[in-house]
Design a protein around this motif. Sequence first.
Motif, mmCIF file in Angstrom:
data_model
loop_
_atom_site.group_PDB
_atom_site.id
_atom_site.type_symbol
_atom_site.label_atom_id
_atom_site.label_comp_id
_atom_site.label_asym_id
_atom_site.label_seq_id
_atom_site.Cartn_x
_atom_site.Cartn_y
_atom_site.Cartn_z
ATOM 1 N N VAL A 8 0.818 -1.212 0.000
ATOM 2 C CA VAL A 8 0.000 0.000 0.000
ATOM 3 C C VAL A 8 0.852 1.262 0.000
ATOM 4 C CG1 VAL A 8 -0.232 0.203 2.517
ATOM 5 C CG2 VAL A 8 -2.088 0.985 1.037
ATOM 6 N N GLN A 9 2.091 1.162 0.498
ATOM 7 C CA GLN A 9 2.961 2.345 0.539
ATOM 8 C C GLN A 9 3.287 2.846 -0.859
ATOM 9 O OE1 GLN A 9 3.569 -0.638 1.984
ATOM 10 N NE2 GLN A 9 4.549 -0.415 3.991
ATOM 11 N N THR A 10 3.154 1.985 -1.864
ATOM 12 C CA THR A 10 3.476 2.371 -3.242
ATOM 13 C C THR A 10 2.268 2.926 -3.990
ATOM 14 O OG1 THR A 10 2.984 0.192 -4.222
ATOM 15 C CG2 THR A 10 5.190 0.514 -3.282
ATOM 16 N N TYR A 11 1.089 2.926 -3.373
ATOM 17 C CA TYR A 11 -0.129 3.356 -4.050
ATOM 18 C C TYR A 11 -0.453 4.818 -3.761
ATOM 19 C CZ TYR A 11 -1.185 -1.713 -4.228
ATOM 20 O OH TYR A 11 -1.149 -3.074 -4.414
ATOM 21 N N GLU A 12 -1.055 5.477 -4.729
ATOM 22 C CA GLU A 12 -1.761 6.718 -4.456
ATOM 23 C C GLU A 12 -3.013 6.355 -3.655
ATOM 24 O OE1 GLU A 12 -0.809 9.776 -5.198
ATOM 25 O OE2 GLU A 12 1.005 9.118 -6.269
ATOM 26 N N GLN A 13 -3.533 7.320 -2.895
ATOM 27 C CA GLN A 13 -4.678 7.033 -2.044
ATOM 28 C C GLN A 13 -5.890 6.571 -2.854
ATOM 29 O OE1 GLN A 13 -4.540 8.576 1.715
ATOM 30 N NE2 GLN A 13 -6.588 9.460 1.719
ATOM 31 N N GLU A 14 -6.052 7.093 -4.058
ATOM 32 C CA GLU A 14 -7.169 6.685 -4.907
ATOM 33 C C GLU A 14 -7.057 5.212 -5.280
ATOM 34 O OE1 GLU A 14 -9.528 8.598 -8.693
ATOM 35 O OE2 GLU A 14 -7.346 8.414 -8.848
ATOM 36 N N MET A 15 -5.843 4.743 -5.552
ATOM 37 C CA MET A 15 -5.623 3.336 -5.893
ATOM 38 C C MET A 15 -5.955 2.444 -4.703
ATOM 39 S SD MET A 15 -4.544 1.141 -8.207
ATOM 40 C CE MET A 15 -3.585 -0.357 -8.517
ATOM 41 N N ALA A 16 -5.488 2.827 -3.522
ATOM 42 C CA ALA A 16 -5.775 2.043 -2.319
ATOM 43 C C ALA A 16 -7.280 1.972 -2.069
ATOM 44 C CB ALA A 16 -5.061 2.645 -1.118
ATOM 45 N N ALA A 17 -7.971 3.103 -2.252
ATOM 46 C CA ALA A 17 -9.420 3.131 -2.031
ATOM 47 C C ALA A 17 -10.150 2.256 -3.049
ATOM 48 C CB ALA A 17 -9.935 4.564 -2.105
ATOM 49 N N ALA A 18 -9.695 2.280 -4.309
ATOM 50 C CA ALA A 18 -10.336 1.452 -5.336
ATOM 51 C C ALA A 18 -10.165 -0.026 -5.026
ATOM 52 C CB ALA A 18 -9.750 1.782 -6.710
ATOM 53 N N ILE A 19 -8.977 -0.409 -4.555
ATOM 54 C CA ILE A 19 -8.741 -1.812 -4.196
ATOM 55 C C ILE A 19 -9.643 -2.227 -3.040
ATOM 56 C CG2 ILE A 19 -7.054 -3.317 -3.069
ATOM 57 C CD1 ILE A 19 -4.905 -2.032 -4.826
ATOM 58 N N PHE A 20 -9.692 -1.420 -1.997
ATOM 59 C CA PHE A 20 -10.467 -1.775 -0.811
ATOM 60 C C PHE A 20 -11.959 -1.840 -1.126
ATOM 61 C CE2 PHE A 20 -11.882 -0.424 3.657
ATOM 62 C CZ PHE A 20 -11.820 -1.719 4.138
ATOM 63 N N CYS A 21 -12.472 -0.818 -1.813
ATOM 64 C CA CYS A 21 -13.904 -0.810 -2.140
ATOM 65 C C CYS A 21 -14.246 -1.894 -3.159
ATOM 66 C CB CYS A 21 -14.310 0.565 -2.660
ATOM 67 S SG CYS A 21 -14.267 1.864 -1.395
ATOM 68 N N GLY A 22 -13.310 -2.200 -4.058
ATOM 69 C CA GLY A 22 -13.554 -3.251 -5.034
ATOM 70 C C GLY A 22 -13.637 -4.619 -4.397
ATOM 71 N N ILE A 23 -12.718 -4.905 -3.476
ATOM 72 C CA ILE A 23 -12.785 -6.171 -2.743
ATOM 73 C C ILE A 23 -14.062 -6.222 -1.913
ATOM 74 C CG2 ILE A 23 -11.723 -7.457 -0.840
ATOM 75 C CD1 ILE A 23 -9.007 -6.726 -2.059
ATOM 76 N N GLY A 24 -14.399 -5.094 -1.284
ATOM 77 C CA GLY A 24 -15.636 -5.036 -0.517
ATOM 78 C C GLY A 24 -16.864 -5.330 -1.368
ATOM 79 N N ALA A 25 -16.856 -4.878 -2.630
ATOM 80 C CA ALA A 25 -17.998 -5.102 -3.512
ATOM 81 C C ALA A 25 -18.195 -6.581 -3.826
ATOM 82 C CB ALA A 25 -17.814 -4.308 -4.808
ATOM 83 N N HIS A 26 -17.138 -7.379 -3.711
ATOM 84 C CA HIS A 26 -17.264 -8.824 -3.902
ATOM 85 C C HIS A 26 -17.850 -9.502 -2.659
ATOM 86 C CE1 HIS A 26 -15.176 -9.835 -7.761
ATOM 87 N NE2 HIS A 26 -14.831 -8.567 -7.639
ATOM 88 N N LEU A 27 -17.839 -8.803 -1.526
ATOM 89 C CA LEU A 27 -18.339 -9.384 -0.273
ATOM 90 C C LEU A 27 -19.734 -8.889 0.091
ATOM 91 C CD1 LEU A 27 -15.063 -9.098 1.865
ATOM 92 C CD2 LEU A 27 -15.953 -11.142 0.720
ATOM 93 N N GLY A 28 -20.152 -7.758 -0.478
ATOM 94 C CA GLY A 28 -21.460 -7.212 -0.152
ATOM 95 C C GLY A 28 -21.614 -5.815 -0.721
ATOM 96 N N SER A 29 -22.738 -5.176 -0.421
ATOM 97 C CA SER A 29 -22.985 -3.805 -0.878
ATOM 98 C C SER A 29 -22.586 -2.827 0.217
ATOM 99 C CB SER A 29 -24.459 -3.609 -1.247
ATOM 100 O OG SER A 29 -25.291 -3.792 -0.115
#
Length: 349
Positions: A91-112
């Motif tokens: 995560v240290q290599t990501y821009e904050q937008e990239m980190a947020a997209a990863i987290f919300c994207g994984i979350g979208a596979h688990l629920g709304s």
Amino acid sequence: MPLTLPEQIEGPAAWTGADMQGREDVWLYHLSTEEIADIEAAARHYLSLCRDIGEITKEDFPLTVFASHLEALQNTLLHGHGFEVLRGLPVQTYEQEMAAAIFCGIGAHLGSARSQNADGHILGHVRNIGADPNDPTARIYQTAARQTFHTDSADVVGLMCLREAKEGGDSLLVSAESIYNKMRAERPELLELLFDPIATDRRGEVPDGMDPFMTIPPLSWHEGKLTVFYQRQYIDSAQRFPEAMRLTPAHVEALDMFDALANDPELHLTMRLAPGDMQFVYNHAQLHDRTGFTDWPDPKERRHLFRLWLSAPGDRALPEVFKQRYGSIEIGNRGGIITSKTRLHAPLD
């Protein structure tokens, strides 16, 4: 009618911290190089669409090799021991937008994703902004103080660590079923009081037409499952409302015993989330907590976590009384904080 409660609840969610501390392989999942590449590719795809991260869906975040693990994680959360930490994202290599997209994207596979405040934020920011923990309208996660064991207003709670504190800030989890089993064996008369409609403060985030507090019992037995709803600080502050049910000395004793058991090192599990870690917890069977912490002097280095509240498909039924918090208790479409001014979006900072 008198409650008919089981003598003991058995199953994978009735774990103890003493057992789980030595079984990291059960709950700590190390992402492979291939899985990280899969996740990053899905995030880059979504960002190329130039849409708000709050609009992300499972279909917009296409996964290949990592999709099967997320299917297994759904089962672990709803029907297994109820939590997991995913480790290895750089995560240290990501821009904050990239980190947020990863987290919300994984979350979208688990629920709304659900709104975490009256402003409609589906991406929460857990950090100390200097709020007073003694203020009855303050949100405890916006302080550096110890939180106490509690649940949130969703089926699944997710955290992604961006930066950790200088000292402290450990994550703690405890099984509501294990607390139940101890109280049932030692003080069943106190346990039954936790099934009463005890008032919990809304802390100023009041849906239209609702009271400034909820009367959801700390424990509910519904369709053969134990469901927990608990935030002791908010229970105590709800006593400021004259119309709220008064806590009797016996209720206070029951709440104190519940807290003492949650804080028993034999029952709870302590972990330190490292940058890049993602923790997902099943909110209806586990309580979570965070120790107090000391932050770094430089604001750019201070402790910062993203948070998600998710409504999971295929989840358990909830009692009608949960409509006081969730509005709807429709499976897969419930949870969060909704008021007349709520507009769902994902602020990056």
